[in-house]
Scaffold this motif. Structure first.
Motif, PDB file in Angstrom:
ATOM      1  N   TRP A  13      43.855  53.631 -34.108  1.00  0.00           N
ATOM      2  CA  TRP A  13      44.683  53.905 -35.292  1.00  0.00           C
ATOM      3  C   TRP A  13      45.678  52.765 -35.525  1.00  0.00           C
ATOM      4  O   TRP A  13      45.851  52.304 -36.660  1.00  0.00           O
ATOM      5  N   TRP A  14      46.304  52.291 -34.481  1.00  0.00           N
ATOM      6  CA  TRP A  14      47.329  51.247 -34.632  1.00  0.00           C
ATOM      7  C   TRP A  14      46.722  49.970 -35.212  1.00  0.00           C
ATOM      8  O   TRP A  14      47.325  49.328 -36.089  1.00  0.00           O
ATOM      9  N   ASN A  15      45.553  49.622 -34.751  1.00  0.00           N
ATOM     10  CA  ASN A  15      44.920  48.383 -35.242  1.00  0.00           C
ATOM     11  C   ASN A  15      44.453  48.512 -36.686  1.00  0.00           C
ATOM     12  O   ASN A  15      44.198  47.495 -37.355  1.00  0.00           O
ATOM     13  N   SER A  16      44.339  49.772 -37.168  1.00  0.00           N
ATOM     14  CA  SER A  16      43.889  49.960 -38.549  1.00  0.00           C
ATOM     15  C   SER A  16      45.033  49.951 -39.556  1.00  0.00           C
ATOM     16  O   SER A  16      44.786  50.032 -40.764  1.00  0.00           O
ATOM     17  N   LEU A  17      46.264  49.899 -39.081  1.00  0.00           N
ATOM     18  CA  LEU A  17      47.406  49.930 -39.999  1.00  0.00           C
ATOM     19  C   LEU A  17      47.436  48.680 -40.874  1.00  0.00           C
ATOM     20  O   LEU A  17      47.061  47.572 -40.458  1.00  0.00           O
ATOM     21  N   GLU A  18      47.917  48.883 -42.119  1.00  0.00           N
ATOM     22  CA  GLU A  18      48.027  47.787 -43.091  1.00  0.00           C
ATOM     23  C   GLU A  18      49.505  47.510 -43.339  1.00  0.00           C
ATOM     24  O   GLU A  18      50.260  48.412 -43.711  1.00  0.00           O
ATOM     25  N   TRP A  19      49.908  46.257 -43.146  1.00  0.00           N
ATOM     26  CA  TRP A  19      51.321  45.902 -43.246  1.00  0.00           C
ATOM     27  C   TRP A  19      51.675  45.280 -44.587  1.00  0.00           C
ATOM     28  O   TRP A  19      52.856  45.083 -44.881  1.00  0.00           O
ATOM     29  N   GLU A  20      50.687  44.946 -45.406  1.00  0.00           N
ATOM     30  CA  GLU A  20      50.901  44.397 -46.755  1.00  0.00           C
ATOM     31  C   GLU A  20      51.831  43.186 -46.712  1.00  0.00           C
ATOM     32  O   GLU A  20      52.754  43.048 -47.517  1.00  0.00           O
ATOM     33  N   ASP A  21      51.582  42.300 -45.753  1.00  0.00           N
ATOM     34  CA  ASP A  21      52.349  41.049 -45.610  1.00  0.00           C
ATOM     35  C   ASP A  21      53.847  41.272 -45.390  1.00  0.00           C
ATOM     36  O   ASP A  21      54.644  40.352 -45.614  1.00  0.00           O
ATOM     37  N   ASP A  22      54.213  42.464 -44.995  1.00  0.00           N
ATOM     38  CA  ASP A  22      55.633  42.735 -44.701  1.00  0.00           C
ATOM     39  C   ASP A  22      55.880  42.427 -43.226  1.00  0.00           C
ATOM     40  O   ASP A  22      55.843  43.307 -42.356  1.00  0.00           O
ATOM     41  N   THR A  23      56.106  41.170 -42.936  1.00  0.00           N
ATOM     42  CA  THR A  23      56.246  40.740 -41.537  1.00  0.00           C
ATOM     43  C   THR A  23      57.502  41.327 -40.892  1.00  0.00           C
ATOM     44  O   THR A  23      57.524  41.572 -39.673  1.00  0.00           O
ATOM     45  N   GLU A  24      58.528  41.556 -41.685  1.00  0.00           N
ATOM     46  CA  GLU A  24      59.765  42.095 -41.121  1.00  0.00           C
ATOM     47  C   GLU A  24      59.548  43.506 -40.557  1.00  0.00           C
ATOM     48  O   GLU A  24      59.975  43.823 -39.438  1.00  0.00           O
TER      49      GLU A  24
END
Length: 899
Positions: A875-886
């Motif tokens: 599940w963790w590896n499937s998360l999408e961060w949308e380029d929000d590095t912060e």
């Protein structure tokens, strides 16, 4: 002529003078008395002058010279002699004429007055070059020590305190036998003796029944003071003056109660002062009541040091042991709990053991009757018992003994002990609210912890040190003389209970946490008050009549067993006040339960209870605590329900704590409308409840009387469509500066009565709700700390916002301001925490757990205090961060993969 003159001068003149003086003693007795008084008045005037000079010198930290002390003492003795002469003379004058004193008596008194006057004249003429000298002090004194193990870190702490100008009084506290005296002796010898900057270091063993005067004398002797004629207050003044001019270190060892430093004459070190006072005690409260600036807990030894000490005391027996003896020895050492005195005592007792069987027997003895081991009573248990004896009342003593009924090294839930103690009568019910009664119990346990007789596991649990438990069992068995008085075989792997004949003299029995599968005998226990059989998962059958001969039984715990029915004869327990059937397989309660008219605690939670005979509950008129969550819930209200009439519950007028299961909306509504029942409800399970479509929290008439409700658990309510949050709005305390484009909704004024709805609600569990959504209309659940959502297959968002009138690009919602734990499990459609432009803010969230939520791809939430995120690696590896590095950098270190 010269010869005649010589005879006259040497013979007749002395005779003439003798007769003249003798005649004068008789004829002029009054003159001698007056002359003596005048001489003494002059001498006393000089004495008073010298005393003033001595007092002034002593205030400067000096001491009177030996000559001056002798001179002052001589005058005191002479004054007593003069008083006797005057008394005899006055008695002579009061005699009648016919009883008049003869010439001889008059002569004797006058002569004594003359001689005393000469002695006074000689004392008056004495002069002194000085009246006082510097004190002759013993600056340091080494104390007897023994080799110690593992004290390095705490010695370093004490050393640091010597140079810490903020720490004037330092307190060391810990249980008996941990080595506080050995520590302070070693500290004195290694760090104080000869230390620069310290004028004097004084070690004092205070003990339980200390004498103020003796302590003052110890300090005075070390300072070179002497004060035979001074009282405690005068001594205190002198000590204070002398010590105030010094950099001193005073060690007060073995304090049992606060000691008044002012009355002793010990100055309290000020800030920036190099003077220090170190004290040791078994009772933490003593430190607090003496305004200790630095408090140090002296714990038992960690395993490495404990094993080292144990090996040293056992000696050759462990020099080259076979592996089996070593394993047994390690087991024995573990049972000492790291307590140095226990390790030393037990190690010495086993030093001569050479075989595996001898070591195994030692383990058995330590489990069942540790006082039988050589040296245990006098060397260990008696010193520990001093802590027990010093407890201020019998309630505390009994409460401590009760803790020994649990297995060794067991984490004891505080409310178990408190419930038992209420059932036994140790804790009275003078308070009107059950919370207040339980708070009294928590206070008692806190006092035992402060006395170093219990250890704190966490806020809800305590532990008993193995040797304190051994001491408690020894005391409970009348110092080992009545071994079956408290029959405790808890957690030792029993498959069968002890024979019924062993039960005869028992007052308390604990066979908890064993593997007993049947109780087939009928014991006779005329004095038994407590019977603990819980956590015997294999126990399925108790023979009929088992309880027939236990007339004084007050506490019975059968929880966490597999019994499916209660034996006949239960009604004979007329004194029973506490009955725990939690997590048993009982489906039907017997009618005999209604005969337990003194019952105050009845625990029926987490059991498949289906039938309660009519008329049973209403007969339990003294019942104060009734726990029935995840249990019976088929209450009859009007035409709804098929079981016990709800009015039987309402007849329990003394009920103060109620955990309930409600299976119909009608029963739930009836509960809400009953002020007594609703006001007593702590945990509520709403199960099935066909027809229940909406549940509104917290602003609903349903909850207005449930002021003590702590948990709501809603499970398998197939018709439930909405759980609505609609409550008071509270200004968030979190820092939202990280979101530059956030808009916080306006804050309305909340009426006091609305704020009081569900003020103690801490936990919500939503389980197996196929249709339910959580709808947000405004406000918050103010005290909610945990939210669990399991297998709600239709849930797509944690909250769905109903009012969408705000046109701002981002709106922050704080629906759960104090939520610390959020657990999401088995939500196949769950994809976000909120809808649209709303962002959920969790200012207090610490732990987030996500399991089997495959559609949750983003973590759009504000949680500044978040410490851990639990989930699978997939599940963790499937998360999408949308380029929000912060955000990614913020959350990445918090991930804890589930195994």
């Amino acid at each position: 002529m010269e010869f005649v003159a010589s005879i006259f001068e040497n013979v007749f003149r002395p005779l003439k003078d003798f007769f003249a003086k003798t005649y004068g003693y008789v004829a002029s007795s009054e003159y001698y008395m007056e002359a003596l008084e005048d001489e003494m008045n002059e001498l006393k005037s000089k004495r008073d002058d010298v005393r003033r000079m001595v007092d002034a010198a002593e205030r400067q930290g000096l001491e009177a010279t030996s000559q001056v002390k002798w001179w002052l003492e001589s005058i005191d003795k002479l004054e007593e002699q003069v008083a006797l002469i005057k008394a005899d003379y006055e008695a002579r004058d009061r005699l009648q004429v016919d009883q008049a004193a003869g010439i001889r008596v008059t002569y004797r008194l006058s002569k004594k007055a003359d001689e005393t006057m000469e002695e006074a004249r000689n004392l008056k003429e004495r002069t002194f070059a000085k009246v006082a000298d510097e004190l002759v002090q013993v600056r340091f004194e080494e104390m007897p020590t023994v080799p110690v193990v593992g004290m390095g870190p705490i010695l370093e702490q004490l050393k640091a305190c010597l140079v810490d100008n903020e720490a004037g009084i330092i307190g060391i506290f810990g249980m008996a036998g941990v080595g506080k005296t050995a520590l302070l002796n070693k500290f004195n010898n290694e760090y104080l003796v000869g230390a620069e900057g310290i004028n004097v270091a004084i070690y004092i063993e205070v003990t339980r029944n200390y004498d103020l005067g003796k302590i003052q004398k110890i300090i005075g002797d070390r300072l070179g003071l002497s004060w035979e004629k001074k009282g405690p207050k005068e001594r205190a003044v002198v000590l204070y003056k002398v010590l105030s001019k010094m950099n001193f270190v005073i060690i007060l060892d073995d304090l049992w109660e606060p000691i008044n430093l002012r009355m002793l004459g010990i100055p309290v070190p000020k800030q920036q002062s190099k003077s220090k006072i170190f004290l040791s005690t078994r009772i933490e409260d003593v430190c607090d009541r003496m305004d200790v600036r630095r408090k140090i807990k002296f714990d038992c030894l960690p395993w490495e040091h404990a094993w080292e000490l144990f090996q040293e005391k056992v000696g050759d027996a462990l020099a080259h042991p076979n592996p089996e003896i070593r394993r047994q020895a390690e087991s024995v050492a573990t049972k000492c709990g790291g307590l140095p005195l226990a390790l030393i005592t037990v190690g010495r007792a086993l030093a001569s053991k050479r075989t595996t069987k001898e070591w195994k027997h030692a383990i058995t003895v330590l489990k069942i009757a540790p006082w039988q081991l050589l040296g245990m009573e006098n060397d260990l248990l008696v010193p520990l018992k001093h802590s027990y004896d010093s407890l201020p009342n019998d309630k505390l003593r009994l409460c401590l003994l009760y803790c020994s009924l649990f297995p060794e090294d067991f984490s004891i839930f505080k409310e178990w002990i408190i419930g038992y103690c209420i059932g036994e009568g140790f804790i009275d019910d003078l308070y009107t609210e059950m919370d207040e009664i339980y708070n009294k119990g928590h206070d008692l346990l806190g006092d035992l912890k402060t006395a170093s007789l219990l250890e704190s596991e966490d806020e809800e649990h305590i532990k008993m040190h193995p040797m304190v438990r051994a001491m408690a069992l020894w005391i409970a068995s009348d110092s080992g003389t009545k071994e079956t008085k408290w029959l405790v075989r808890a957690g030792i792997g029993l498959k069968e209970a002890l024979g019924a004949e062993k039960w005869n003299d028992a007052e308390r029995i604990s066979f908890m946490r064993n593997n007993i599968f049947e109780l087939y005998e009928q014991p006779r226990c005329p004095s038994l008050k407590t019977l603990m059989l819980q956590s015997n998962p294999a126990l399925q059958k108790i023979c009929d009549g088992f309880f027939q001969h236990m007339p004084t039984l007050r506490v019975l715990d059968l929880s966490h067993t597999s019994i499916s029915e209660l034996p006949s004869g239960l009604g004979a327990l007329g004194q029973l006040q506490y009955l725990d059937l939690y997590n048993t397989n009982i489906k039907v309660l017997p009618s005999e339960l209604g005969e337990l008219i003194n019952l105050r605690f009845l625990l029926l939670s987490h059991m498949p209870l289906e039938t309660i005979p009519n008329g049973v509950m209403c007969r339990l008129t003294l019942l104060q605590v009734l726990y029935m969550d995840l249990s019976y819930g088929d209450w009859k209200v009007g035409t709804s329900g098929n079981g016990v009439d709800f009015q039987e519950l309402e007849s329990l007028r003394r009920l103060k704590a109620f955990d309930a299961t409600m299976q119909t909306p009608a029963a739930l509504q009836q509960l809400a409308q009953s002020p007594r029942l609703a006001g007593s409800t702590r945990n509520l399970l709403i199960k099935t409840a066909a027809g229940l479509k909406t549940l509104e929290l917290p602003s609903s008439d349903l909850w207005k009387n449930m002021t003590k409700l702590k948990r709501i658990w809603v499970v398998t309510c197939g018709d439930l469509e909405e759980v609505v949050i609609n409550g008071p709005v509270v200004r968030p305390e979190n820092d939202l500066n990280a979101f530059s484009n956030t808009i916080i909704p306006g804050y309305n004024t909340v009426p006091d009565e609305e704020q009081s709805v569900l003020p103690d609600l801490e936990s919500i569990i939503l389980q197996g709700l196929q249709k339910a959504k959580i709808m947000y209309k405004g406000g918050c659940l103010q005290q909610l700390s945990s939210l669990y959502i399991w297998y709600c297959h239709g849930l797509e968002h944690l909250i769905t916002c109903v009012n969408d009138e705000c046109e701002e690009p981002l709106v922050i919602i704080e629906a759960f301001p104090k939520l610390k734990e959020l657990y999401l499990h088995g939500l196949p459609r769950f994809k976000s925490f909120s809808t649209g432009r709303y962002l959920l803010c969790f200012p207090s969230l610490v732990s987030l757990k996500v399991i089997e939520c495959p559609k949750l791809k983003t973590l759009e939430l504000s949680a500044k205090d978040l410490m851990e995120i639990h989930g699978t690696n997939e599940w963790w590896n499937s998360l999408e961060w949308e380029d929000d590095t912060e955000v990614k950098e913020r959350f990445m270190p918090l991930f804890r993969p589930l195994r």
